[in-house]
Design a protein around this motif. Structure first.
Motif, mmCIF file in Angstrom:
data_model
loop_
_atom_site.group_PDB
_atom_site.id
_atom_site.type_symbol
_atom_site.label_atom_id
_atom_site.label_comp_id
_atom_site.label_asym_id
_atom_site.label_seq_id
_atom_site.Cartn_x
_atom_site.Cartn_y
_atom_site.Cartn_z
ATOM 1 N N GLY A 1 9.574 44.540 23.273
ATOM 2 C CA GLY A 1 8.888 43.862 22.181
ATOM 3 C C GLY A 1 8.950 44.591 20.857
ATOM 4 O O GLY A 1 8.562 44.032 19.832
ATOM 5 N N ILE A 2 9.409 45.849 20.831
ATOM 6 C CA ILE A 2 9.423 46.590 19.568
ATOM 7 C C ILE A 2 10.774 46.493 18.862
ATOM 8 O O ILE A 2 10.864 46.806 17.679
ATOM 9 C CB ILE A 2 9.072 48.081 19.768
ATOM 10 N N TYR A 3 11.815 46.043 19.560
ATOM 11 C CA TYR A 3 13.149 46.054 18.963
ATOM 12 C C TYR A 3 13.269 45.121 17.763
ATOM 13 O O TYR A 3 14.035 45.381 16.838
ATOM 14 C CB TYR A 3 14.203 45.669 20.007
ATOM 15 N N ASP A 4 12.523 44.007 17.772
ATOM 16 C CA ASP A 4 12.631 43.021 16.695
ATOM 17 C C ASP A 4 11.502 43.147 15.681
ATOM 18 O O ASP A 4 11.345 42.285 14.831
ATOM 19 C CB ASP A 4 12.593 41.598 17.284
ATOM 20 N N ASN A 5 10.701 44.211 15.771
ATOM 21 C CA ASN A 5 9.519 44.286 14.944
ATOM 22 C C ASN A 5 9.367 45.697 14.368
ATOM 23 O O ASN A 5 8.984 46.624 15.068
ATOM 24 C CB ASN A 5 8.280 43.928 15.792
ATOM 25 N N PRO A 6 9.657 45.869 13.075
ATOM 26 C CA PRO A 6 9.597 47.208 12.470
ATOM 27 C C PRO A 6 8.216 47.836 12.523
ATOM 28 O O PRO A 6 8.082 49.058 12.591
ATOM 29 C CB PRO A 6 10.038 46.963 11.023
ATOM 30 N N VAL A 7 7.161 47.021 12.482
ATOM 31 C CA VAL A 7 5.810 47.572 12.558
ATOM 32 C C VAL A 7 5.557 48.200 13.923
ATOM 33 O O VAL A 7 4.943 49.258 14.040
ATOM 34 C CB VAL A 7 4.762 46.475 12.260
ATOM 35 N N MET A 8 6.065 47.556 14.982
ATOM 36 C CA MET A 8 5.895 48.128 16.309
ATOM 37 C C MET A 8 6.688 49.415 16.474
ATOM 38 O O MET A 8 6.275 50.324 17.192
ATOM 39 C CB MET A 8 6.269 47.118 17.389
ATOM 40 N N TRP A 9 7.830 49.521 15.784
ATOM 41 C CA TRP A 9 8.568 50.786 15.776
ATOM 42 C C TRP A 9 7.684 51.889 15.181
ATOM 43 O O TRP A 9 7.599 53.006 15.702
ATOM 44 C CB TRP A 9 9.847 50.655 14.948
#
Length: 324
Positions: free
Chosen positions: A192-200
């Motif tokens: 779920g973090i690959y498409d979301n810079p905030v989750m990175w």
């Protein structure tokens, strides 16, 4: 007077106690089966689209058997049988469950779990998790334990199956399970973090030396770790490329119920998981759950300026797109 109050409490929740007894008996039978049998995949997938193992099917049958024998469960639904299966026409409760969470790694001898929700309704459609009156999370590992909501005391407790003489008995191993407001353990489902810079950004922050970033083969195991360690965060998020794999009825609602009762919080990033309206028996949603202050932090970060679509509330917009 004190004895009378206790007896009144027992009678008031007598039928619900029967449901918990069925869950405890089913868990005990499953743990004995797991101990002396190996697991193998079968050719079919369940209606939720997950690869089945023979253990999934066996555990599903065991739980249905005990719920029916209780005499007080009107109907039940599971990940393996996601529909209203009538058990007792005169029953009061509806039980939803995931018979084995983590069955894809059970052949590696990893721990696995069973998840249960007890609903005070005959029809789940349009209802929310606020209709839950009980829940339980069973863990089959080096010991067999269960985190359970005690309706009479209004507390979350941990039980452990122990051998006393020649008999196995469930004993209270933690009288009160609570979650602290801040987390040091972070379990983030990484797809779920690959498409979301905030989750990175969140992933990097929680991987700092002061924190521990871990994830296991099943959400239930990560949530159980939070209960044992009294703090933590678990995240499973939608993205367009990687939709959430967690089911609202069989996984999220029961775990969110226990988490809230233990003083934590659980949200899909926009609203509390227990406030999400139920739409059918195969609904999948997000889960950000655990220590309340960090749940709030992650939810706010997901909806800040510049995330995903570039406007505040964008994560809610993403969820609407995903649901379409």
């Amino acid at each position: 007077n004190e004895l009378l109050k206790k007896m009144e409490g027992v009678y008031a929740f007598a039928d619900q106690i029967k449901v918990y007894k069925a869950i405890l008996d089913a868990t005990q039978e499953i743990q004995n089966y797991l101990r002396y049998h190996t697991s193998k995949l079968v050719q079919s997938k369940n209606p939720m689209g997950k690869q089945q193992s023979d253990i999934d099917i066996k555990a599903n049958d065991i739980i249905f058997k005990h719920l029916k024998a209780s005499g007080v469960v009107y109907a039940a639904a599971s990940e393996e049988s996601p529909e209203s299966n009538i058990l007792n026409e005169d029953g009061t409760y509806f039980v939803t469950f995931d018979p084995i969470d983590g069955s894809s790694v059970i052949d590696c001898n990893f721990s696995v779990a069973s998840i249960f929700g007890i609903w005070n309704t005959h029809d789940l459609e349009g209802k929310t998790g606020r209709c839950l009156v009980g829940a339980a999370l069973a863990i089959y590992g080096t010991r067999t334990s269960m985190t359970i909501y005690n309706t009479q005391s209004d507390k979350v407790e941990e039980l452990t199956l122990m051998k006393i003489g020649k008999k196995e008995k469930w004993l209270v191993s933690a009288q009160t399970v609570t979650l602290g407001k801040q987390a040091k353990l972070f379990s983030i489902a990484t797809k779920g973090i690959y498409d979301n810079p905030v989750m990175w950004k969140i992933m990097i922050n929680t991987s700092a030396p002061a924190s521990a970033s871990v994830t296991r083969a099943a959400a239930a195991l990560d949530v159980n770790q939070m209960f044992v360690k009294k703090q933590g965060i678990y995240c499973m998020l939608h993205t367009i490329a990687h939709p959430s794999r967690l089911s609202l009825l069989y996984e999220i609602c029961p775990m969110a119920f226990l988490i809230e009762k233990a003083g934590g919080s659980a949200t899909d990033g926009v609203q509390a998981c227990l406030d999400i309206p139920i739409k059918g028996y195969q609904q999948r949603v997000n889960m950000i759950a655990g220590s309340s202050e960090d749940v709030k932090y992650i939810s706010e970060e997901l909806n800040t300026e510049g995330n995903v679509s570039g406007s505040k509330g964008s994560y809610g917009n993403l969820l609407n797109i995903q649901n379409k």
